[in-house]
Scaffold this motif. Structure first.
Motif, PDB file in Angstrom:
ATOM      1  N   TYR A 102      10.375  13.384  -5.777  1.00  0.00           N
ATOM      2  CA  TYR A 102       9.056  12.742  -5.712  1.00  0.00           C
ATOM      3  C   TYR A 102       9.151  11.403  -4.986  1.00  0.00           C
ATOM      4  O   TYR A 102      10.020  10.588  -5.273  1.00  0.00           O
ATOM      5  CB  TYR A 102       8.493  12.531  -7.119  1.00  0.00           C
ATOM      6  N   SER A 103       8.226  11.202  -4.044  1.00  0.00           N
ATOM      7  CA  SER A 103       8.156   9.938  -3.322  1.00  0.00           C
ATOM      8  C   SER A 103       6.766   9.332  -3.507  1.00  0.00           C
ATOM      9  O   SER A 103       6.056   9.677  -4.450  1.00  0.00           O
ATOM     10  CB  SER A 103       8.519  10.135  -1.842  1.00  0.00           C
ATOM     11  N   THR A 104       6.356   8.459  -2.625  1.00  0.00           N
ATOM     12  CA  THR A 104       5.224   7.584  -2.915  1.00  0.00           C
ATOM     13  C   THR A 104       4.394   7.227  -1.691  1.00  0.00           C
ATOM     14  O   THR A 104       4.887   7.248  -0.553  1.00  0.00           O
ATOM     15  CB  THR A 104       5.762   6.268  -3.540  1.00  0.00           C
ATOM     16  N   ASP A 105       3.139   6.880  -1.940  1.00  0.00           N
ATOM     17  CA  ASP A 105       2.257   6.356  -0.906  1.00  0.00           C
ATOM     18  C   ASP A 105       2.741   4.998  -0.383  1.00  0.00           C
ATOM     19  O   ASP A 105       2.340   4.561   0.697  1.00  0.00           O
ATOM     20  CB  ASP A 105       0.842   6.198  -1.463  1.00  0.00           C
ATOM     21  N   TYR A 106       3.622   4.342  -1.130  1.00  0.00           N
ATOM     22  CA  TYR A 106       4.094   3.017  -0.736  1.00  0.00           C
ATOM     23  C   TYR A 106       5.030   3.044   0.464  1.00  0.00           C
ATOM     24  O   TYR A 106       5.478   1.984   0.921  1.00  0.00           O
ATOM     25  CB  TYR A 106       4.801   2.327  -1.914  1.00  0.00           C
ATOM     26  N   VAL A 107       5.330   4.223   0.999  1.00  0.00           N
ATOM     27  CA  VAL A 107       6.092   4.274   2.260  1.00  0.00           C
ATOM     28  C   VAL A 107       5.201   3.869   3.436  1.00  0.00           C
ATOM     29  O   VAL A 107       5.701   3.612   4.535  1.00  0.00           O
ATOM     30  CB  VAL A 107       6.710   5.667   2.525  1.00  0.00           C
ATOM     31  N   GLY A 110      -0.712   0.958   4.584  1.00  0.00           N
ATOM     32  CA  GLY A 110      -2.101   0.937   4.153  1.00  0.00           C
ATOM     33  C   GLY A 110      -3.083   0.432   5.180  1.00  0.00           C
ATOM     34  O   GLY A 110      -4.255   0.184   4.861  1.00  0.00           O
ATOM     35  N   ARG A 111      -2.654   0.280   6.428  1.00  0.00           N
ATOM     36  CA  ARG A 111      -3.546  -0.271   7.452  1.00  0.00           C
ATOM     37  C   ARG A 111      -4.362   0.795   8.174  1.00  0.00           C
ATOM     38  O   ARG A 111      -5.255   0.482   8.950  1.00  0.00           O
ATOM     39  CB  ARG A 111      -2.735  -1.093   8.465  1.00  0.00           C
ATOM     40  N   LYS A 112      -4.057   2.050   7.940  1.00  0.00           N
ATOM     41  CA  LYS A 112      -4.807   3.138   8.560  1.00  0.00           C
ATOM     42  C   LYS A 112      -6.192   3.254   7.914  1.00  0.00           C
ATOM     43  O   LYS A 112      -6.357   2.990   6.717  1.00  0.00           O
ATOM     44  CB  LYS A 112      -4.024   4.449   8.394  1.00  0.00           C
ATOM     45  N   ASP A 113      -7.179   3.658   8.693  1.00  0.00           N
ATOM     46  CA  ASP A 113      -8.547   3.744   8.179  1.00  0.00           C
ATOM     47  C   ASP A 113      -8.847   5.062   7.473  1.00  0.00           C
ATOM     48  O   ASP A 113      -9.843   5.164   6.751  1.00  0.00           O
ATOM     49  CB  ASP A 113      -9.557   3.557   9.319  1.00  0.00           C
ATOM     50  N   THR A 114      -8.023   6.087   7.714  1.00  0.00           N
ATOM     51  CA  THR A 114      -8.245   7.416   7.139  1.00  0.00           C
ATOM     52  C   THR A 114      -7.042   7.809   6.290  1.00  0.00           C
ATOM     53  O   THR A 114      -6.005   7.128   6.316  1.00  0.00           O
ATOM     54  CB  THR A 114      -8.450   8.445   8.266  1.00  0.00           C
ATOM     55  N   PRO A 115      -7.143   8.901   5.506  1.00  0.00           N
ATOM     56  CA  PRO A 115      -6.001   9.317   4.684  1.00  0.00           C
ATOM     57  C   PRO A 115      -4.758   9.607   5.522  1.00  0.00           C
ATOM     58  O   PRO A 115      -4.841  10.133   6.628  1.00  0.00           O
ATOM     59  CB  PRO A 115      -6.518  10.591   3.994  1.00  0.00           C
ATOM     60  N   GLU A 121       3.522   7.422  10.836  1.00  0.00           N
ATOM     61  CA  GLU A 121       4.711   6.561  10.836  1.00  0.00           C
ATOM     62  C   GLU A 121       4.745   5.686   9.587  1.00  0.00           C
ATOM     63  O   GLU A 121       3.833   4.909   9.331  1.00  0.00           O
ATOM     64  CB  GLU A 121       4.692   5.665  12.074  1.00  0.00           C
ATOM     65  N   PRO A 122       5.812   5.799   8.778  1.00  0.00           N
ATOM     66  CA  PRO A 122       5.918   4.939   7.593  1.00  0.00           C
ATOM     67  C   PRO A 122       6.161   3.484   7.991  1.00  0.00           C
ATOM     68  O   PRO A 122       6.739   3.208   9.046  1.00  0.00           O
ATOM     69  CB  PRO A 122       7.132   5.504   6.847  1.00  0.00           C
ATOM     70  N   ASN A 123       5.716   2.582   7.143  1.00  0.00           N
ATOM     71  CA  ASN A 123       5.967   1.154   7.355  1.00  0.00           C
ATOM     72  C   ASN A 123       5.790   0.446   6.010  1.00  0.00           C
ATOM     73  O   ASN A 123       4.804  -0.241   5.780  1.00  0.00           O
ATOM     74  CB  ASN A 123       5.002   0.582   8.399  1.00  0.00           C
ATOM     75  N   PRO A 124       6.747   0.629   5.095  1.00  0.00           N
ATOM     76  CA  PRO A 124       6.596   0.076   3.749  1.00  0.00           C
ATOM     77  C   PRO A 124       6.526  -1.437   3.741  1.00  0.00           C
ATOM     78  O   PRO A 124       7.167  -2.111   4.548  1.00  0.00           O
ATOM     79  CB  PRO A 124       7.839   0.588   3.010  1.00  0.00           C
ATOM     80  N   LEU A 125       5.754  -1.972   2.792  1.00  0.00           N
ATOM     81  CA  LEU A 125       5.515  -3.412   2.728  1.00  0.00           C
ATOM     82  C   LEU A 125       6.515  -4.147   1.846  1.00  0.00           C
ATOM     83  O   LEU A 125       6.629  -5.364   1.934  1.00  0.00           O
ATOM     84  CB  LEU A 125       4.098  -3.671   2.193  1.00  0.00           C
ATOM     85  N   GLY A 126       7.202  -3.432   0.961  1.00  0.00           N
ATOM     86  CA  GLY A 126       8.100  -4.086   0.011  1.00  0.00           C
ATOM     87  C   GLY A 126       9.355  -3.276  -0.236  1.00  0.00           C
ATOM     88  O   GLY A 126       9.545  -2.184   0.318  1.00  0.00           O
ATOM     89  N   VAL A 127      10.212  -3.799  -1.087  1.00  0.00           N
ATOM     90  CA  VAL A 127      11.509  -3.182  -1.370  1.00  0.00           C
ATOM     91  C   VAL A 127      11.345  -1.795  -1.989  1.00  0.00           C
ATOM     92  O   VAL A 127      12.078  -0.857  -1.630  1.00  0.00           O
ATOM     93  CB  VAL A 127      12.345  -4.092  -2.298  1.00  0.00           C
ATOM     94  N   TYR A 128      10.404  -1.649  -2.907  1.00  0.00           N
ATOM     95  CA  TYR A 128      10.210  -0.348  -3.535  1.00  0.00           C
ATOM     96  C   TYR A 128       9.912   0.719  -2.489  1.00  0.00           C
ATOM     97  O   TYR A 128      10.570   1.763  -2.428  1.00  0.00           O
ATOM     98  CB  TYR A 128       9.071  -0.417  -4.564  1.00  0.00           C
ATOM     99  N   GLY A 129       8.930   0.477  -1.641  1.00  0.00           N
ATOM    100  CA  GLY A 129       8.582   1.432  -0.597  1.00  0.00           C
ATOM    101  C   GLY A 129       9.717   1.659   0.382  1.00  0.00           C
ATOM    102  O   GLY A 129       9.969   2.788   0.822  1.00  0.00           O
ATOM    103  N   GLN A 130      10.421   0.580   0.727  1.00  0.00           N
ATOM    104  CA  GLN A 130      11.556   0.706   1.647  1.00  0.00           C
ATOM    105  C   GLN A 130      12.652   1.586   1.046  1.00  0.00           C
ATOM    106  O   GLN A 130      13.241   2.429   1.739  1.00  0.00           O
ATOM    107  CB  GLN A 130      12.109  -0.688   1.966  1.00  0.00           C
ATOM    108  N   SER A 131      12.931   1.395  -0.232  1.00  0.00           N
ATOM    109  CA  SER A 131      13.986   2.179  -0.874  1.00  0.00           C
ATOM    110  C   SER A 131      13.578   3.642  -1.026  1.00  0.00           C
ATOM    111  O   SER A 131      14.409   4.546  -0.850  1.00  0.00           O
ATOM    112  CB  SER A 131      14.346   1.574  -2.241  1.00  0.00           C
ATOM    113  N   LYS A 132      12.312   3.887  -1.315  1.00  0.00           N
ATOM    114  CA  LYS A 132      11.846   5.278  -1.431  1.00  0.00           C
ATOM    115  C   LYS A 132      11.875   5.974  -0.068  1.00  0.00           C
ATOM    116  O   LYS A 132      12.223   7.161   0.029  1.00  0.00           O
ATOM    117  CB  LYS A 132      10.439   5.319  -2.019  1.00  0.00           C
TER     118      LYS A 132
END
Length: 293
Positions: A102-107, A110-115, A121-132
């Motif tokens: 299981y992974s996460t939306d935090y990868v 959140g700058r995209k306007d649609t789902p 392209e992933p671009n995580p904002l923090g350590v949690y998203g980066q590690s996932k």
């Protein structure tokens, strides 16, 4: 594959793991390994346990999920969320069995306007998203049979989550400020477990779709404020006190780790490839609340 299965589940008390334990037991033998039996920050423990159990399927339901705490302990977050999944993938491939992770939306940022779709392209904002994200990549590099299921805003009637926090705070306080400009889909851990079972059943029946990365979250969308409103409406309907809710922007509620403003995930690929769909977040919440009693 003939049943009964032997399924190794990492994580014992987590939200998704507990729901999996309730829903997969009749498929065969569940070997559930909590922190006492399996420390995911120790690679050799993972290898030893998998080789001792020799499961037919591995489900990695454990993770370092404390988003803000991860900012202060990146080494531990990466050990559990990045290195451990890769080792599970290596051991699964060696046994010739699938891995569900299981992974996460935090990868995403959140700058995209649609789902988001799986190929964005992933671009995580923090350590949690980066590690996932690093964990996803470690699994893919092994090139074994795997399902990486990205989900969002997970809650349950147990554990630590937004639902339980709101139920408490809404009854304790006269007024509550909740972020209204972060949009996503609250996803019940029970729905995740139900979908996981459906995926396993299709694999067992020889009707598996393509292995790979998929989005798995509830249908529909709302904000944290909208989620809190729905929780408050249930409290009022049951004669319980409820705070007055005030909508605020995320900028008014700073956290150590930034959150994506858009956490919406497009889940159509999972429906197309595997025939598995999720309930609307409203109906899943009602089911969870009914189960809660």
């Amino acid at each position: 594959m003939t049943t009964p299965l032997k399924i190794l589940i990492s994580g014992q008390h987590g939200q998704v793991s507990r729901e999996l334990q309730q829903r997969l037991g009749d498929l065969g033998e569940l070997v559930v390994l909590g922190r006492g039996q399996l420390d995911l920050s120790h690679p050799e423990q993972i290898r030893q346990q998998v080789r001792a159990v020799r499961p037919d399927l591995i489900i990695n339901a454990a993770a370092h999920t404390a988003v803000d705490q991860a900012e202060n302990e990146p080494e531990l977050a990466f050990a559990i969320n990045a290195r451990a999944p890769g080792i599970f993938a290596e051991e699964a491939q060696a046994l010739g069995v699938p891995l569900i992770h299981y992974s996460t939306d935090y990868v995403f940022d959140g700058r995209k306007d649609t789902p988001y779709v799986e190929d964005d392209e992933p671009n995580p904002l923090g350590v949690y998203g980066q590690s996932k994200l690093a964990g996803e990549r470690a699994i893919r590099e092994v090139q074994g049979q795997h399902l990486i299921l990205r989900t969002s805003w997970v809650y349950a009637s147990h554990g630590k989550n937004f639902l339980l926090t709101m139920q408490r705070l809404l009854q304790e306080r006269p007024e509550l400020r909740v972020v209204a400009d972060q949009i996503g889909a609250p996803t019940w851990a029970g729905s995740i477990a139900n979908s996981t079972r459906a995926l396993i059943e299709r694999w067992l029946a020889g009707r598996a779709g393509a292995w790979g990365t998929y989005h798995l979250s509830a249908q529909g969308e709302t904000s944290w404020f909208g989620f809190a409103q729905a929780i408050g409406e249930h409290l009022l309907a049951n004669g319980k006190p409820c705070a007055v809710l005030q909508a605020i922007p995320a900028s008014a509620y700073p956290t150590p780790a930034p959150r994506p403003l858009n956490s919406r995930l497009d889940c159509s690929r999972l429906a197309r490839e595997w025939g598995v769909t999720q309930p609307d977040w409203h109906s899943a919440l009602r089911e969870c609340l009914a189960e809660q009693g």
